[in-house]
Enzyme design. Structure first.
Site, PDB file in Angstrom:
ATOM      1  N   LYS A   1      19.156  89.956 -35.834  1.00  0.00           N
ATOM      2  CA  LYS A   1      19.291  88.630 -35.570  1.00  0.00           C
ATOM      3  C   LYS A   1      18.454  88.190 -34.355  1.00  0.00           C
ATOM      4  CE  LYS A   1      23.655  89.261 -33.102  1.00  0.00           C
ATOM      5  NZ  LYS A   1      24.988  88.593 -33.086  1.00  0.00           N
TER       6      LYS A   1
ATOM      7  N   TYR B   1      11.214  76.436  -3.676  1.00  0.00           N
ATOM      8  CA  TYR B   1      12.378  75.251  -3.723  1.00  0.00           C
ATOM      9  C   TYR B   1      13.391  75.492  -2.925  1.00  0.00           C
ATOM     10  CZ  TYR B   1       9.683  72.983  -7.642  1.00  0.00           C
ATOM     11  OH  TYR B   1       8.727  72.456  -8.438  1.00  0.00           O
TER      12      TYR B   1
END
Length: 388
Positions: free
Chosen positions: A47, A269
């Site tokens: 998956k 940042y």
């Protein structure tokens, strides 16, 4: 505040770009190890694009190394395997009530049924489905409630008598298999046994029975039944951290810029990191849009010239910065973000720990901008030696 002093600009190595290499020999070796530990058949769970490793490549490798069937979440994932030419048994276990049941049957895909609503929708949509009834064995999220289980079994048996489907399997899932002593595991095993007796009392004969995923495959033989489901373990992730599985991913990227800075220069940042003294910084063209977790900022490391260097400042959408210190690395040189750890490079586990997330989140979150490449599987003897 001191201003940065840039080095002379240089162009990165021609053609160099972030790259994710998948080592199929590692997946093959993990599959063989897990198949030996299972007392029954091994279902390879691929998956989420094979846990970010490429569903088709992982499936083919696992089947060649000892897995006998495949597992995915959605019918669409199963159909993609069929489209790639894979003919092994495949089970899809997470679908909406209005899923493409006819499409699943048309491509010989087994489906899990967790409720009467799913069962009724399936029997209205198609004939001939191969069904695995799914019982909630303690997760409290998926699978049929024990209160409704007997009714589901009776209804499934009636549909079976009418020739609309065949109940070939039964499945459950353990919530704490990575902690073997947790009492929820024994409760889950007991509930699964009760569920099987209830199904048989209704006249069902599920021949494929699976409760154990990776951790229980490694630690709990009582949970194995006829089949074990392994996904994370195939790609080198052991949630219990008890077994030496082989990580299959190596993520690299070039330094696209190198600069010298003075002490006191703040980076990124929020200016969350300020250089304590003069140093050299390298810019790596990978960020959280590519799957590097922002929460690992200031805690994770990369490797340059065989030495680890810290990630400094905040990881941003497209880039991360490393403190090169005295390494001497220049523009165009390749940085290893993570790998199997053979050469001292950081591993996926270390990045997961730095970000306080699961390894699963790291490997399934790697973005499509990163080019993929596969290293072919080696012969079994060589691959087995690599996990010892």
């Amino acid at each position: 505040m001191s201003h940065p002093v840039r080095t002379s600009p240089r162009t990165a190595v021609a053609g160099s770009a972030p790259r994710l290499e998948i080592d199929l020999s590692a997946i093959a070796a993990n599959t063989r190890l897990l198949a030996r530990r299972s007392t029954g058949d091994l279902m390879a769970v691929v998956k989420a694009d094979g846990f970010g490793h490429g569903a088709v490549a992982v499936a083919r490798t696992a089947l060649a190394a000892g897995a006998s069937s495949l597992g995915v979440t959605s019918i669409a994932e199963a159909q993609a395997l069929r489209a790639a030419g894979l003919h092994a048994p495949v089970l899809s276990w997470l679908n909406a009530v209005d899923a493409d049941w006819a499409g699943a049957v048309g491509q010989d895909v087994d489906v899990a049924i967790p409720s009467r609503d799913h069962l009724d929708a399936l029997t209205r949509a198609t004939i001939g489905a191969r069904v695995h009834l799914s019982l909630d064995t303690g997760m409290g999220r998926d699978g049929c409630s024990p209160v409704e289980w007997a009714d589901l079994c009776r209804a499934a048996r009636m549909a079976e008598r009418q020739g609309r489907l065949t109940v070939v399997g039964m499945m459950g899932h353990l919530p704490c298999a990575d902690v073997p002593e947790d009492p929820s595991n024994s409760r889950g095993r007991n509930r699964f046994s009760w569920g099987l007796m209830t199904a048989r009392a209704a006249g069902l004969r599920p021949t494929v029975r699976h409760l154990a995923a990776t951790s229980a495959t490694l630690l709990d033989p009582l949970a194995h039944h006829t089949t074990t489901r392994v996904g994370a373990g195939l790609v080198g992730i052991d949630p219990s951290r008890t077994t030496a599985l082989r990580p299959a991913l190596t993520l690299t990227a070039p330094l696209v810029e190198v600069r010298s800075i003075h002490g006191g220069t703040s980076i990124g940042y929020g200016h969350t990191w300020t250089a304590p003294g003069p140093t050299r910084l390298g810019l790596v063209p990978l960020g959280y849009a590519d799957g590097l977790p922002r929460s690992a900022s200031g805690r994770a490391e990369m490797q340059v010239r065989g030495e680890r260097v810290p990630v400094v400042g905040r990881i941003s959408m497209d880039m991360a910065v490393v403190d090169l210190g005295a390494s001497g690395a220049e523009v165009g040189e390749i940085v290893t973000v993570f790998g199997p750890g053979d050469a001292g490079e950081p591993t996926v586990r270390e990045w997961a720990d730095a970000a306080d997330v699961l390894e699963h989140e790291i490997v399934t979150g790697l973005g499509a901008r990163v080019a993929r490449g596969f290293r072919p599987a080696r012969p079994p003897a060589a691959a087995l030696r690599s996990v010892r």
